[in-house]
Design an enzyme around this catalytic site. Structure first.
Site, PDB file in Angstrom:
ATOM      1  N   ASP A  45       0.834  -1.193   0.000  1.00 15.09           N
ATOM      2  CA  ASP A  45       0.000   0.000   0.000  1.00 15.09           C
ATOM      3  C   ASP A  45       0.875   1.252   0.000  1.00 15.09           C
ATOM      4  OD1 ASP A  45      -2.422  -1.380   0.058  1.00 15.09           O
ATOM      5  OD2 ASP A  45      -2.410  -1.528   2.239  1.00 15.09           O
ATOM      6  N   TYR A  73       5.659  -9.135   8.097  1.00 14.05           N
ATOM      7  CA  TYR A  73       5.389  -7.710   8.267  1.00 14.05           C
ATOM      8  C   TYR A  73       5.595  -7.304   9.719  1.00 14.05           C
ATOM      9  CZ  TYR A  73       3.004  -8.069   3.757  1.00 14.05           C
ATOM     10  OH  TYR A  73       2.700  -8.299   2.441  1.00 14.05           O
ATOM     11  N   ASP A  87      -6.705   1.953   7.818  1.00  8.86           N
ATOM     12  CA  ASP A  87      -5.337   2.384   8.101  1.00  8.86           C
ATOM     13  C   ASP A  87      -5.324   3.867   8.440  1.00  8.86           C
ATOM     14  OD1 ASP A  87      -5.182   3.942   5.705  1.00  8.86           O
ATOM     15  OD2 ASP A  87      -4.623   2.171   4.564  1.00  8.86           O
ATOM     16  N   ARG A 179      -4.269  -4.990   7.151  1.00 10.38           N
ATOM     17  CA  ARG A 179      -5.303  -4.020   7.543  1.00 10.38           C
ATOM     18  C   ARG A 179      -6.554  -4.733   8.049  1.00 10.38           C
ATOM     19  NH1 ARG A 179      -6.815  -0.547   2.813  1.00 10.38           N
ATOM     20  NH2 ARG A 179      -5.798  -2.121   1.515  1.00 10.38           N
TER      21      ARG A 179
END
Length: 302
Positions: A45, A73, A87, A179
């Site tokens: 993103d 991540y 987010d 997310r």
């Protein structure tokens, strides 16, 4: 190198900064290096940072083998605030008091995600819904729910809890939406939540510590040392057995010839789909798939 000769085929590991989209980073690398073609092995993103695996020229043919690999991540989840994008870039929808929420409750809820789970992708995501991207429909104000998908969470390590922020590292299958993970955690805890930061640390065998910022890559291009940081095609796919190709077969395979059993060395195949790498020295000639009668040519590299 923008106006010079093109770069060789291979893999370039980029440490993406927050702001540009993955497509914009790839286009920048393509222009910077003079590559004829470029792609990536898994999008990030725009607000996210970290490892972006960029495929150069013939390297784009490796996308089907690199895209499905597991990712790692590092993320910060903000409890108590929900946004429309799940987010920190979105519009705040709700604020909630986290009350007397304890670290033990948070830890137990986080660990319940480990395993194969069903996710609903964010409305602001690139998944397709009835022929259009979800984010396009969301921007138009359309009411819809993206199709559920199964993903695998291998592990979640809690790095620290400083309420209302929870820092954690997630190892997961390709296609996992962190997310959605943050949003669902907030729903289960009754506080709401959104993703405050996201950084990709690993993709398959590649780690962010092996990557280069755009600024560093620009300097490499200016000093003509960019080829030194390009990973050869042969070294890009983890766990795929290498088969040495006799010189007499190299061009025949590149022209579509399917080797028979006995023409190449045999051995155990542990890669999903029975794929192997046909190599000549340090050069990747093709990716082959073993069949009953011999080998099928899946990809050739010129």
């Amino acid at each position: 190198m923008e106006h010079g000769r093109g770069i060789k085929s291979g893999i370039l590991l980029v440490d993406k900064e927050s702001g540009p989209s993955s497509f914009q980073v790839v286009e920048r690398i393509k222009k910077l290096t003079g590559a004829r073609k470029a792609g990536h092995a898994g999008t990030l993103d725009p607000f996210a940072t970290g490892l972006l695996v960029v495929l150069l020229n013939q390297g784009t043919k490796l996308s089907p083998f690199l895209m499905p690999q597991d990712k790692v991540y590092r993320t910060a989840v903000m409890l108590g605030i929900e946004t429309d994008t799940d987010d920190t870039t979105g519009t705040i929808l709700r604020r909630r008091d986290i009350g007397s929420l304890t670290e033990r409750v948070i830890e137990d809820e986080i660990q319940s995600f480990v395993g194969t789970i069903t996710q609903i992708p964010p409305r602001y995501s690139a998944v397709h819904h009835k022929g259009k991207r979800a984010y396009e429909l969301a921007r138009e104000g359309m009411e819809f729910v993206p199709r559920k998908k199964q993903v695998r969470i291998s592990s979640i390590t809690i790095l620290s809890i400083d309420l209302p922020v929870v820092w954690m590292e997630v190892r997961c299958s390709s296609g996992t939406y962190i997310r959605s993970l943050a949003s669902e955690l907030g729903r289960r805890l009754g506080t709401g939540a959104h993703l405050a930061s996201l950084r990709r640390m690993r993709s398959g065998i590649f780690h962010v510590g092996m990557s280069y910022s755009i600024e560093n890559l620009t300097r490499h291009c200016a000093s003509t040392t960019i080829e030194e940081v390009v990973i050869p095609l042969k070294d890009a796919v983890e766990g795929m057995r290498e088969v040495e190709v006799p010189g007499t077969l190299v061009e025949r395979i590149r022209n579509g010839y399917m080797p028979q059993r006995g023409e190449l060395d045999s051995g155990p195949l542990s890669y999903p789909g029975n794929y192997c790498k046909a190599v000549k020295g340090e050069e990747l000639v093709a990716i082959l798939r073993e069949s009953v009668n011999g080998y099928e040519v899946s990809r050739v590299f010129l």
